[in-house]
Design an enzyme around this catalytic site. Structure first.
Site, PDB file in Angstrom:
ATOM      1  N   SER A   1       0.833  -1.200   0.000  1.00 42.48           N
ATOM      2  CA  SER A   1       0.000   0.000   0.000  1.00 42.48           C
ATOM      3  C   SER A   1       0.866   1.247   0.000  1.00 42.48           C
ATOM      4  CB  SER A   1      -0.985  -0.025   1.170  1.00 42.48           C
ATOM      5  OG  SER A   1      -0.306   0.015   2.386  1.00 42.48           O
ATOM      6  N   CYS A   2       0.246   2.306  -0.391  1.00 38.43           N
ATOM      7  CA  CYS A   2       0.842   3.635  -0.486  1.00 38.43           C
ATOM      8  C   CYS A   2       1.549   3.998   0.825  1.00 38.43           C
ATOM      9  CB  CYS A   2      -0.309   4.623  -0.670  1.00 38.43           C
ATOM     10  SG  CYS A   2      -0.054   5.771  -1.955  1.00 38.43           S
ATOM     11  N   PRO A   3       2.698   4.555   0.879  1.00 41.78           N
ATOM     12  CA  PRO A   3       3.606   4.899  -0.217  1.00 41.78           C
ATOM     13  C   PRO A   3       4.786   3.930  -0.298  1.00 41.78           C
ATOM     14  CG  PRO A   3       4.224   6.121   1.734  1.00 41.78           C
ATOM     15  CD  PRO A   3       3.200   5.100   2.156  1.00 41.78           C
ATOM     16  N   VAL A   4       4.577   2.686   0.177  1.00 40.42           N
ATOM     17  CA  VAL A   4       5.699   1.745   0.245  1.00 40.42           C
ATOM     18  C   VAL A   4       6.342   1.496  -1.132  1.00 40.42           C
ATOM     19  CG1 VAL A   4       6.420  -0.556   1.005  1.00 40.42           C
ATOM     20  CG2 VAL A   4       4.760   0.724   2.353  1.00 40.42           C
TER      21      VAL A   4
END
Lengths: 356, 69
Positions: free
Chosen positions: B10-13
């Protein structure tokens, strides 16, 4: 500025304008949109808590989730997915709600409050930035809640939107199952829960904002996060748009009243304005999105985000049943304790979920 | 060429993983991901860091891109 940045600026301006218009049409002050407050009102409408002044099935929330769902379906992005520490996200949603109700608003309402001249919201905003900064620290150290998987069936992704569509049906139909006790839906006779724009307008506002927020990926915690992390200002422009759009119309409608005291549905305990949104900023950054973004994602089929939304609704019920929620008089002892516990739990999760 | 699998993250990984690879000195990376949002964000980062982006697979639920300096 490129086309995408103009579009997110326009989205922000429109959300801000809609928010002021919704207040003009009957919503509580500086509460044209508030994801946390409205989910709390929904918890009340469902009878999950009995705070009589905050019970209403807010059509804005239903519009947001359905608007995002239709948009995602048309753009081919609707896909059921989940499995990234779902229960952890549910619990984090509960704590995100506790932080929001200690401050009295989600990050979106914080912007709207600032645009209404509420200086307490500026204190909250500083707390929010600090909280996002804390989340960025964990992200930089390898924080990750794990991979989500696409599901072989899309049914799971439709569940939450269908449930909200059913709530809309109950709202429009107005059936009462139990004449003595009331319900299935409960409605406030007084207080913020009794203040609402007409259903049709609120629903359309939600649908339009749901569409635009899905296309632009608008996220308030993301705006600050991306700026800290990679100096990217794209999401931040949406943030500024909301502020500007609401500010202009607030001034035009005579809603703009600068100061700390006597602000609508706000308190002046500044330490808790700061810490409440600190907890929201920290949690939202670890979750990958603010309460608004979680709602939009759950319309796109993201079942982990749906768990956060349900966690926030359940968290709101705990907030009122356990006397954690603030009121214009301030934050009670239990709310203060819960907020600190929330920050400790998020820090614990932040450290625990680092990848080697 | 370095390979990076950011599917399901998921964002921002996904952006952070890409940045980490770039900061470690990679000049050619093959990145695989799943969401449209991560595709947009990863390519935006790569362009801002002076990379050229070549999207090789572009489906709604899976994408692959090659970034090169």
């Amino acid at each position: 500025m490129n086309r995408n940045k103009w579009f997110i600026l326009l989205t922000g301006l429109l959300i801000g304008a809609f928010a002021a218009i919704l207040v003009k049409m009957g919503n509580p002050g500086n509460m044209g949109f508030c994801i946390a407050c409205f989910e709390r009102d929904i918890a009340g409408a469902l009878g999950l808590h009995h705070a009589g002044i905050v019970q209403y099935m807010r059509p804005e929330i239903i519009g947001l989730i359905l608007g995002a769902m239709f948009t995602a379906m048309f753009s081919g992005e609707f896909k059921a997915r989940g499995g990234s520490s779902t229960l952890v996200r549910f619990i984090m949603g509960m704590f995100m709600m506790i932080g929001a109700l200690v401050f009295l608003g989600c990050p979106l309402r914080d912007v709207l409050r600032m645009a209404g001249g509420d200086f307490n919201a500026v204190v909250g905003f500083i707390g929010f930035i600090a909280g996002v900064g804390g989340g960025v620290y964990f992200l930089k150290n390898g924080f990750n809640l794990g991979r989500a998987e696409y599901s072989h069936s899309n049914v799971g992704g439709y569940l939450l939107p269908i449930i909200f569509a059913f709530f809309l049906f109950l709202l429009l139909k107005g059936t009462i199952f139990n004449p003595d006790a009331g319900g299935p839906l409960f409605f406030s006779a007084e207080g913020p829960g009794s203040m609402a724009a007409p259903i049709g307008i609120a629903l359309v506002a939600g649908l339009v904002v749901g569409f635009m927020a899905q296309r632009t990926r608008l996220c308030l915690s993301g705006g600050i996060r991306d700026f800290i992390l990679i100096r990217d200002n794209y999401l931040l422009i949406g943030f500024l748009g909301i502020f500007a759009g609401a500010l202009v119309l607030n001034i035009a409608f005579g809603f703009f009243k600068p100061g700390f005291a006597e602000q609508p549905i706000a308190h002046t305990m500044q330490a808790w304005n700061f810490l409440g949104l600190f907890l929201v900023g920290l949690t939202a950054t670890l979750l990958g999105g603010c309460p608004l973004r979680q709602l939009i994602l759950s319309g796109e089929g993201d079942m982990d985000a749906a768990a956060v939304v349900v966690g926030m609704i359940v968290g709101a019920a705990f907030c009122h049943n356990f006397m954690l929620a603030a009121s214009p008089a301030g934050v009670g002892n239990y709310g203060q304790i819960a907020c600190i516990i929330g920050i400790i739990v998020m820090t614990w999760i932040g450290f625990s979920y680092r990848e080697a | 060429m370095d390979k990076l699998d950011v599917r399901g993250l998921s964002c921002p990984v996904p952006v952070l993983r890409t940045k980490k690879a770039i900061d470690a000195g990679a000049t050619e990376v093959l990145i695989m991901g799943s969401s449209q949002v991560s595709k947009e964000n990863v390519s935006k980062l790569a362009v801002s860091q002076g990379f050229t982006v070549n999207i090789k697979v572009d489906n709604k639920d899976i994408w692959e891109m090659e970034i090169k300096k």
